[in-house]
Scaffold this active site. Structure first.
Site, mmCIF file in Angstrom:
data_model
loop_
_atom_site.group_PDB
_atom_site.id
_atom_site.type_symbol
_atom_site.label_atom_id
_atom_site.label_comp_id
_atom_site.label_asym_id
_atom_site.label_seq_id
_atom_site.Cartn_x
_atom_site.Cartn_y
_atom_site.Cartn_z
ATOM 1 N N TYR A 175 -6.380 6.782 3.742
ATOM 2 C CA TYR A 175 -6.554 5.692 2.777
ATOM 3 C C TYR A 175 -5.904 4.588 3.280
ATOM 4 C CZ TYR A 175 -5.674 2.572 -0.802
ATOM 5 O OH TYR A 175 -5.465 1.225 -1.379
ATOM 6 N N GLU A 189 0.808 -1.150 0.082
ATOM 7 C CA GLU A 189 0.145 0.035 0.062
ATOM 8 C C GLU A 189 0.913 1.122 0.031
ATOM 9 O OE1 GLU A 189 -2.828 0.349 -0.677
ATOM 10 O OE2 GLU A 189 -3.575 -1.845 -0.214
ATOM 11 N N ASP A 238 -10.275 5.151 -3.031
ATOM 12 C CA ASP A 238 -8.936 5.497 -3.334
ATOM 13 C C ASP A 238 -9.457 6.367 -4.837
ATOM 14 O OD1 ASP A 238 -9.628 3.561 -5.347
ATOM 15 O OD2 ASP A 238 -7.620 3.213 -5.668
#
Length: 299
Positions: free
Chosen positions: A127, A44, A145
């Site tokens: 996020y 991520e 996102d």
DNA sequence: AAGGCGTGGGT
DNA sequence: TACCCAAGCCT
């Protein structure tokens, strides 16, 4: 008022996306069975503003070398920044190393599973905290996102573009649609992102391949041109401080010892801009040193 | 809260 | 060719 029909239309979206995702999910490293929470976290961070195709090889190398937070924490920030190579935004490598240290020290080497602990880690914002909670731990939290925002803007709101991020509203819109079953919620989170990335793309969307084309408000309205507020545009790169920082960082990565100040000078002709870029790197902790000693990555 | 922060592929 | 765009974060 077409409330009933509208609700029905929206309610049909998640199961369609989930079914589509079950058949069309790409085989990506972080979707392999048994992929670790640490692996999800690393992926991520790498995926922040960086395309999947560029991340995959770097991620595999990274996890081979540092399969746990403890392993990375035991190595130096310099090695993390080197291993980052040219993924871009090297401050992410520094933050990831610092996050590994924090996980090692404060969480016994285990990636936290709650939002507050995740948000407290460097380089992890709203996020990424949600993505780790959802994809590493199966938490049914909405994950939004840029791809999901575009899908929601089009399919739900009938807008061709998502416009500037509005985190609270975006999350609320996703929460509205999120299935209550955790497994379904996870698949919808991932599926909406995948749809936005592979089908409902920014330019030239492939509506003929879209599982929710007949539910899409933007399509139903005849693809009206977007007239809302524009998303902020990123500044020109050529000639920017970012370019100079990139040149300096590349020199530091490729050097075993300190890079002499004279070598830095050769990288960019404009002294004012060069010094500004170097000062920024020092301030950010991406470089250490002085004119007399030369400059290097942080130990 | 608007703008800084890398890099490279696509059109 | 230029410009757009990319699983955002931080100040």
């Amino acid at each position: 008022m077409q409330g009933a029909g509208e609700e029905e239309r929206r309610a049909s979206i998640p199961p369609r996306v989930v079914a589509w995702f079950a058949q069309n999910a790409r085989d990506l490293p972080w979707r392999r069975p048994g992929f670790s929470a640490w692996g999800v976290l690393v992926s991520e961070i790498m995926l922040q503003q960086t395309p999947v195709a560029r991340v995959i090889p770097r991620l595999e190398q990274w996890l081979d070398r540092w399969p746990t937070p403890d392993a990375l924490a035991a190595d130096s920030p310099a090695e993390a920044v080197r291993a980052w190579q040219s993924l871009g935004y090297p401050r992410r490598a520094l933050a990831l190393h610092a996050a590994a240290m924090a996980i090692s020290e404060r969480h016994a080497g285990v990636v936290p599973d709650d939002m507050d602990a995740l948000l407290a880690l460097p380089g992890i914002g709203d996020y990424t905290a949600r993505a780790v909670a959802a994809f590493a731990y199966g938490r049914p939290v909405p994950v939004v996102d840029v791809n999901t925002r575009r899908v929601l803007a089009r399919a739900v709101h009938g807008q061709g573009e998502a416009g500037p991020a509005r985190t609270r509203a975006d999350l609320a819109a996703m929460q509205e649609l999120l299935p209550s079953d955790p497994t379904e919620a996870q698949a919808f989170n991932a599926g909406a992102m995948e749809l936005g990335q592979t089908v409902c793309v920014a330019r030239s969307p492939r509506c003929e391949a879209c599982p929710i084309a007949e539910l899409c408000a933007w399509r139903a309205a005849g693809y009206p041109a977007y007239t809302g507020p524009a998303a902020p545009r990123q500044a020109r790169y050529e000639g920017s401080d970012r370019q100079v920082r990139g040149l300096i960082m590349r020199a530091l990565r490729h050097s075993d010892g300190p890079v002499p100040a004279e070598a830095i000078e050769l990288l960019w002709p404009d002294a004012v801009q060069r010094e500004r870029a170097l000062a920024g790197l020092l301030r950010d902790g991406l470089a250490v040193g002085a004119p007399e000693t030369g400059y290097r990555l942080p130990d």
